[in-house]
Design an enzyme around this catalytic site. Structure first.
Site, PDB file in Angstrom:
ATOM      1  NE  ARG A  69      -3.931   1.991   2.417  1.00 21.10           N
ATOM      2  CZ  ARG A  69      -3.808   2.928   3.421  1.00 21.10           C
ATOM      3  NH1 ARG A  69      -2.556   3.055   4.082  1.00 21.10           N
ATOM      4  NH2 ARG A  69      -4.754   4.053   3.459  1.00 21.10           N
ATOM      5  CB  SER A 122     -12.527  -1.362   1.558  1.00 18.51           C
ATOM      6  OG  SER A 122     -11.117  -1.659   1.667  1.00 18.51           O
ATOM      7  CE  LYS A 165      -8.700   3.847   4.769  1.00 23.41           C
ATOM      8  NZ  LYS A 165      -8.568   5.047   3.891  1.00 23.41           N
TER       9      LYS A 165
HETATM   10  N1  TZP Z   1      -7.683   0.371   6.001  1.00 29.08           N
HETATM   11  C1  TZP Z   1      -8.646   0.342   7.106  1.00 29.08           C
HETATM   12  S1  TZP Z   1      -7.993   0.812   8.403  1.00 29.08           S
HETATM   13  C2  TZP Z   1      -6.320   0.669   7.899  1.00 29.08           C
HETATM   14  C3  TZP Z   1      -6.458   0.454   6.375  1.00 29.08           C
HETATM   15  C4  TZP Z   1      -5.175   0.302   5.566  1.00 29.08           C
HETATM   16  C5  TZP Z   1      -5.150   0.847   8.697  1.00 29.08           C
HETATM   17  C6  TZP Z   1      -4.948  -0.242   9.611  1.00 29.08           C
HETATM   18  O1  TZP Z   1      -3.992  -0.059  10.377  1.00 29.08           O
HETATM   19  P1  TZP Z   1      -3.565  -0.579  11.978  1.00 29.08           P
HETATM   20  O2  TZP Z   1      -2.387  -0.081  12.244  1.00 29.08           O
HETATM   21  O3  TZP Z   1      -3.479  -2.136  11.645  1.00 29.08           O
HETATM   22  O4  TZP Z   1      -4.791  -0.147  12.616  1.00 29.08           O
END
Ligand code: TZP
Ligand code: MG
Length: 215
Positions: free
Chosen positions: A42, A111, A140
């Site tokens: 990503r 998603s 995020k």
């Molecule tokens: N999409 C939804 S939450 C997220 C993504 C890419 C980030 C998740 O990161 P983490 O650090 O595992 O909470």
């Protein structure tokens, strides 16, 4: 309900900024040694060519371990590096379009941010759905629905598609997310920011397998 067709249980989603200054390839390789069985590259800020070079490097490392690579939201890069698949969000290229433009795509993830997406054609043509985010996360922040455990169970009852849970998942809550109905746990910081990414992956994988086999 178990999802035997979807064999992946611990999904690493990369974020170089979360790697505490360490080389991303090293972090991912350690994570794979620990038990990560699917990896998503990503990259939200790289130009296409730099993204492609990174994807090719990552793919050649992952090929040694027979771990599939998924590319986040870049169809050109996904096709050119011969990734297993692509993951797209609610506002990215829609899954229906991915199917048209890349018929060979082996793993199409989508998603789910709103419940109404579930019944859409885009969900139907996807191979797996990611509940995003399960818990709000600093990794995020532009998110809409925080699904929580209750949301995971509710969506589980509405679809037989493999469900990936992402967002705020740690060693402390991974097992309950699986028990709520997720087939696979996706994490960024729980592994990328761990002092020992291999150890963190091993602990997570162990907790997930235990919870999965007891449901
Ligand atoms: N999409 C939804 S939450 C997220 C993504 C890419 C980030 C998740 O990161 P983490 O650090 O595992 O909470
Ligand atoms: Mg997007």
């Amino acid at each position: 309900m178990k999802n035997k067709e979807f064999p992946h249980r611990l999904y690493l989603v990369t974020d170089e900024a979360a790697c505490l200054g360490r080389d991303l390839l090293w972090v991912v390789e350690e994570a794979v040694k620990g038990g990560v069985d699917l990896v998503q590259l990503r990259e939200k800020h790289l130009a296409d060519y730099a993204f492609l070079l990174k994807a090719r490097r990552l793919k050649s490392m992952l090929d040694k371990y027979d771990i599939p690579l998924v590319i986040n939201d870049n169809l050109g890069v996904a096709k050119q590096c011969q990734a297993r698949g692509i993951h797209v969000g609610n506002t990215d290229v829609p899954p229906l379009e991915v199917r048209k433009q890349w018929p060979e795509c082996g793993l199409l993830g989508y998603s789910i941010e709103y419940e109404k997406q579930l019944a859409s054609e885009n969900s139907l043509v996807s191979d797996c759905l990611a509940l995003s985010p399960v818990f709000s996360t600093g990794t995020k922040t532009d998110t809409v629905t925080e699904w929580k455990l209750e949301g995971v169970s509710r969506i589980r009852a509405l679809t037989t598609k493999p469900l990936i849970a992402i967002g705020g998942i740690t060693m402390e809550n991974a097992a309950e997310v699986i028990r709520a109905g997720a087939d696979c746990i996706a994490v960024v910081s729980a592994i990328c920011s761990a002092k020992d990414p291999a150890g963190a992956a091993a602990q997570l994988r162990n907790a997930i397998e235990k919870a999965y086999s007891s449901r």
